[in-house]
Design a protein around this motif. Structure first.
Motif, PDB file in Angstrom:
ATOM      1  N   ALA A 242       5.498   2.366   6.268  1.00 31.43           N
ATOM      2  CA  ALA A 242       5.608   2.295   7.730  1.00 31.43           C
ATOM      3  C   ALA A 242       5.882   0.864   8.165  1.00 31.43           C
ATOM      4  N   ASP A 243       5.240  -0.098   7.507  1.00 34.35           N
ATOM      5  CA  ASP A 243       5.588  -1.510   7.664  1.00 34.35           C
ATOM      6  C   ASP A 243       6.487  -1.876   6.497  1.00 34.35           C
ATOM      7  N   ARG A 244       7.797  -1.960   6.761  1.00 33.50           N
ATOM      8  CA  ARG A 244       8.747  -2.202   5.663  1.00 33.50           C
ATOM      9  C   ARG A 244       8.518  -3.539   4.983  1.00 33.50           C
ATOM     10  N   THR A 245       7.858  -4.458   5.650  1.00 32.83           N
ATOM     11  CA  THR A 245       7.615  -5.767   5.060  1.00 32.83           C
ATOM     12  C   THR A 245       6.386  -5.792   4.167  1.00 32.83           C
ATOM     13  N   ALA A 246       5.563  -4.750   4.217  1.00 37.79           N
ATOM     14  CA  ALA A 246       4.296  -4.768   3.478  1.00 37.79           C
ATOM     15  C   ALA A 246       3.949  -3.366   2.988  1.00 37.79           C
ATOM     16  N   PRO A 247       4.678  -2.851   1.970  1.00 35.07           N
ATOM     17  CA  PRO A 247       4.358  -1.522   1.439  1.00 35.07           C
ATOM     18  C   PRO A 247       2.907  -1.454   0.953  1.00 35.07           C
ATOM     19  N   GLN A 248       2.282  -0.290   1.153  1.00 38.80           N
ATOM     20  CA  GLN A 248       0.889  -0.083   0.770  1.00 38.80           C
ATOM     21  C   GLN A 248       0.787   1.131  -0.152  1.00 38.80           C
TER      22      GLN A 248
END
Length: 418
Positions: A242-248
């Motif tokens: 959902a946050d392309r800069t910080a995959p979880q």
């Protein structure tokens, strides 16, 4: 199609209507079809080729784009008027991988010197090239995203702002997951990254997995804000992006051992809350064990459950035939091609192309098969390779025509009658 093209070794519900040697470069890896043109990366002929398939019974080579020196372009993605092509070290031209077993059983970052920054002079081009294919017969490069390392292996891109790739980067033991901002196709840029802890050697991490296992990303398939990543011998990794800069991390699950690893495709079927997951056969005569295509119930995103495996081709002794026997790739429901959550189109290397119905997901059934005859030439230049077909990738267009390629045998076009 040549009238002299030999009859298939085995065919059921798939009929050959066209064949091309791709301009004398019959080796193919990843395959896309865009506006009536097939675009294929090459394993041994370097570069990539475009074949005019607007008349599928008479495909004609249209263009060839050479790769930079010591570089391969084996994987590519097309969406609309853009073509994204990987650039990476030509692994199968490297002496360290003359025995292909080394490629599949070694952390490649250590082997090619990219896990320790500056340890080896780079003589290849690493990154992702972007081409304008408004006219697919004349690809025109408009952009390039360089990476520091071995390069990019495979991309997922269906248009829009983001692409996703596996990249071998300096300081890492193997390929990890990166997100790419495509807002400006002339200047794509990495904006996010994820790896399995233990892979970042330059950061002081050390692996906790057995020697001889490749914990490296093959590629991910994206649905919405979820990436379903095939991580070779590490199994399947599911990421929230959902946050392309910080995959979880949502879930990491691995069935190797007891099974042989090599996870290659994780295809979500969202309307049915299923996943089809393919483990690639990577060694001759099933030395790496029987590889499966699995069906998972994916009703709960953080708890997929395996519910079935596909039947194995058994009308011939493919284990003894030579080359690899077992799954390699599956058609990934490209939005500009056929989208089906019931029919699964796959390649089985020396056992050709297969189609399965998962109408009953607990009981997959083979509905069609096509096993081409032995190739006319052996393009594979590695030592001790057999002159047998190694069906590699498959694309199904919106009209249901099936396109498949081979490491040696060129492009075939098939009609499905199942």
């Amino acid at each position: 199609m040549s009238d002299a093209h030999p009859a298939a070794d085995h065919a059921r519900n798939l009929t050959l209507i066209g064949h091309s040697d791709q301009g004398g470069r019959p080796d193919g890896v990843q395959l896309m079809v865009n506006k009536g043109f097939a675009i294929t990366g090459h394993m041994f002929s370097k570069g990539f080729s475009v074949i005019d398939v607007r008349d599928p019974k008479n495909p004609k080579p249209s263009a060839y784009v050479a790769a930079p020196e010591n570089t391969w372009n084996i994987h590519l993605q097309s969406a609309g008027d853009l073509l994204l092509v990987i650039n990476a070290k030509d692994m199968f031209a490297a002496t360290e991988f003359a025995d292909e077993k080394a490629y599949y059983t070694t952390s490649v970052g250590k082997t090619v010197g990219t896990d320790e920054v500056g340890k080896r002079q780079r003589d290849w081009t690493a990154g992702m090239a972007v081409y304008d294919i408004k006219n697919p017969a004349e690809p025109r490069q408009i952009g390039f995203m360089p990476v520091e390392g071995g390069g990019v292996h495979r991309i997922w891109y269906t248009g829009g702002q983001y692409a996703y790739a596996s990249a071998l980067l300096d300081g890492y033991s193997d390929y990890c997951f990166i997100t790419i901002d495509m807002s400006d196709p002339t200047a794509p840029r990495e904006i996010g990254r994820w790896w399995i802890p233990g892979m970042h050697s330059a950061g002081g991490e050390t692996p906790d997995w057995p020697a001889g296992k490749r914990y490296g990303l093959h590629h991910a398939i994206i649905h919405g804000d979820t990436a379903y990543a095939a991580w070779r011998d590490a199994g399947m990794v599911i990421l929230d992006i959902a946050d392309r800069t910080a995959p979880q991390l949502i879930k990491h699950m691995n069935w190797s051992p007891p099974y042989g690893g090599g996870t290659h495709n994780c295809l979500p079927l969202p309307n049915r809350e299923l996943l089809v997951v393919l483990d690639e056969a990577v060694l001759d005569h099933q030395e790496d064990g029987v590889k499966h295509i699995w069906v998972f119930n994916n009703a709960v995103r953080d708890n997929p459950v395996s519910i079935a495996t596909f039947p194995q081709p058994d009308e011939a002794d493919y284990k003894a035939k030579g080359g690899h026997f077992g799954p390699h790739n599956l058609y990934e429901n490209r939005p500009d091609g056929l989208v089906s959550e019931e029919l699964i189109f796959t390649t089985y290397q020396n056992a050709g192309v297969r189609v399965f119905s998962i109408a009953d997901p607990y009981r997959p059934v083979e509905t069609a098969a096509y096993v081409p005859a032995a190739p006319e030439t052996l393009v594979d230049h590695r030592p001790n390779r057999n002159k047998v077909i190694q069906s590699c990738d498959v694309f199904v267009d919106a009209d249901g025509l099936v396109y498949a390629n081979d490491y040696n045998g060129g492009l075939i076009i098939l009609e499905y009658g199942g």
